[in-house]
Design a protein around this motif. Structure first.
Motif, mmCIF file in Angstrom:
data_model
loop_
_atom_site.group_PDB
_atom_site.id
_atom_site.type_symbol
_atom_site.label_atom_id
_atom_site.label_comp_id
_atom_site.label_asym_id
_atom_site.label_seq_id
_atom_site.Cartn_x
_atom_site.Cartn_y
_atom_site.Cartn_z
ATOM 1 N N CYS A 65 0.933 -1.151 -0.066
ATOM 2 C CA CYS A 65 -0.084 -0.085 -0.035
ATOM 3 C C CYS A 65 0.985 1.145 0.086
ATOM 4 O O CYS A 65 1.729 1.253 0.577
ATOM 5 N N GLN A 66 0.614 2.204 -0.768
ATOM 6 C CA GLN A 66 1.195 3.525 -0.632
ATOM 7 C C GLN A 66 1.475 4.127 0.580
ATOM 8 O O GLN A 66 2.288 4.837 0.779
ATOM 9 N N THR A 67 0.691 4.098 1.287
ATOM 10 C CA THR A 67 0.260 4.850 2.726
ATOM 11 C C THR A 67 -0.142 3.944 3.733
ATOM 12 O O THR A 67 -0.948 3.058 3.560
ATOM 13 N N SER A 68 0.795 3.692 4.795
ATOM 14 C CA SER A 68 0.651 2.682 5.741
ATOM 15 C C SER A 68 1.591 3.146 6.944
ATOM 16 O O SER A 68 2.531 3.848 6.747
ATOM 17 N N PRO A 69 1.199 2.663 8.029
ATOM 18 C CA PRO A 69 2.082 3.018 9.453
ATOM 19 C C PRO A 69 3.335 2.443 9.281
ATOM 20 O O PRO A 69 4.097 2.718 10.158
ATOM 21 N N ARG A 70 3.582 1.282 8.697
ATOM 22 C CA ARG A 70 4.849 0.685 8.556
ATOM 23 C C ARG A 70 4.933 -0.256 7.297
ATOM 24 O O ARG A 70 3.974 -0.172 6.549
ATOM 25 N N LEU A 71 6.250 -0.568 6.811
ATOM 26 C CA LEU A 71 6.300 -1.323 5.587
ATOM 27 C C LEU A 71 5.212 -2.502 5.881
ATOM 28 O O LEU A 71 5.532 -3.439 6.600
ATOM 29 N N SER A 72 4.439 -2.696 4.638
ATOM 30 C CA SER A 72 3.505 -3.803 4.630
ATOM 31 C C SER A 72 3.668 -4.509 3.113
ATOM 32 O O SER A 72 3.138 -3.797 2.230
ATOM 33 N N ALA B 121 1.801 11.829 8.276
ATOM 34 C CA ALA B 121 1.194 11.226 9.377
ATOM 35 C C ALA B 121 -0.375 11.348 9.234
ATOM 36 O O ALA B 121 -0.834 12.460 8.606
ATOM 37 N N PRO B 122 -1.312 10.234 9.574
ATOM 38 C CA PRO B 122 -0.809 9.219 10.219
ATOM 39 C C PRO B 122 -0.421 7.890 9.729
ATOM 40 O O PRO B 122 -0.436 6.720 10.092
#
Length: 325
Positions: free
Chosen positions: A56-63, A132-133
């Protein structure tokens, strides 16, 4: 129909393609025959034929999650991205055909580790914090992540843990969805009855008030469901059994409507047994995944020879999530 994966559903080792997360499907043959389609031929070929890493292009961590179209073809929506591999000094490449020298499960194991999550956030901190977030995961930045070139044993260890986590997480999502929708399944099977048929009489009720929350109090054969609704059962044994069931499952599965519209499983014991079995399996998988994630992180710290800095890495990752959340 082919499922369309949403980037928002992609998690570490999970593609977001189970029934609970897929909201859209597409007819592949219609896309292929449509002259006005916006899917370019090379992307269409990648979707249909190429193993790839989804993210996903935006996420709280590398996924990252491995997508192997040899099992099931999937498309992505605008928030879902993918990388194809090429074996050039251990680098990542986008939309680039490559050989089998770089194993996707090995790469996914590295990218989902705390070590590379820390590297990305620390090296591109200005980019990560700005959005963020959630941080932005751009191909131009991801391509520069340091991919450790392993020997056969090292590669097999990470690959095995990554494959195990992919399988376990998908099964965990499937079982969790079954657990969440268990009562709906009973309704679809015709294994429910009207609440009213289980009771002897209604002692007190406000017909137009929904029962959203049960606050159970039992006195002999009477059950106070909440302060607005009280019912009478045929026997104390039945009253005790229903009261116990509603205390355990009422808010999650039964409430949300007027008393006259509520339903119950035909066999309360069968529902409890099925629920408890699913819950045990979900919890067992959670424990297995936690152990595999811990083992994977241990190995990646070892590969990159930064075990002595582990406390600092974990503290940074914890503080990062505190800031962006």
């Amino acid at each position: 129909a082919t499922p369309v994966v949403s980037g928002a559903s992609i998690e570490p080792f999970y593609l977001g393609d189970t029934e609970a997360d897929v909201e859209e499907y597409i007819d592949v043959s219609a896309v292929q025959s449509d002259d006005d389609t916006q899917v370019s031929s090379n992307k269409l070929d990648a979707f249909l034929n190429k193993p790839k890493l989804a993210y996903c292009q935006t996420s709280p961590r590398l996924s990252f999650a491995v997508d192997e179209p040899t099992t099931t073809t999937r498309f992505y929506n605008l928030t879902g991205y993918f990388l194809l591999m090429r074996d050039v000094n251990g680098t990542l490449s986008n939309y680039t055909d490559g050989g089998d020298a770089v194993d996707l499960h090995y790469i996914a194991g590295l990218l989902n580790s705390d070590v590379l999550d820390f590297y990305y956030k620390a090296y591109y901190e200005h980019l990560a914090f700005r959005h963020a977030p959630a941080m932005r995961n751009l191909p131009s930045y991801l391509h520069h992540l340091p991919i450790y070139v392993p020997d056969d044993d090292e590669k097999e260890t990470i690959k095995s843990l990554s494959k195990s986590l992919h399988e376990a997480k998908r099964e965990h999502k499937r079982l969790s969805h079954e657990l969440e929708t268990l009562f709906e399944t009973y309704q679809e099977r015709g294994d429910t009855i009207r609440f009213r048929t289980k009771i002897s009489s209604i002692v007190e009720t406000r017909e137009n008030y929904n029962i959203n929350t049960f606050t159970i109090t039992r006195d002999g054969t009477e059950i106070e469901l909440n302060r607005y609704h009280t019912v009478e059962m045929y026997s104390e044994d039945e009253a005790e059994k229903l009261a116990s069931f509603l205390e355990d499952f009422g808010d999650e599965y039964i409430g949300g409507d007027k008393l006259r519209n509520l339903e119950l499983p035909t066999d309360l014991d069968e529902f409890r047994d099925e629920h408890d079995d699913l819950k045990d399996r979900v919890e067992a998988l959670s424990s297995e995944m936690d152990a595999d994630v811990a083992a994977l992180n241990d190995k990646v710290y070892e590969l990159y020879e930064i075990e002595e800095y582990r406390d600092d890495v974990e503290e940074y990752l914890k503080s990062f999530l505190t800031v962006i959340q």
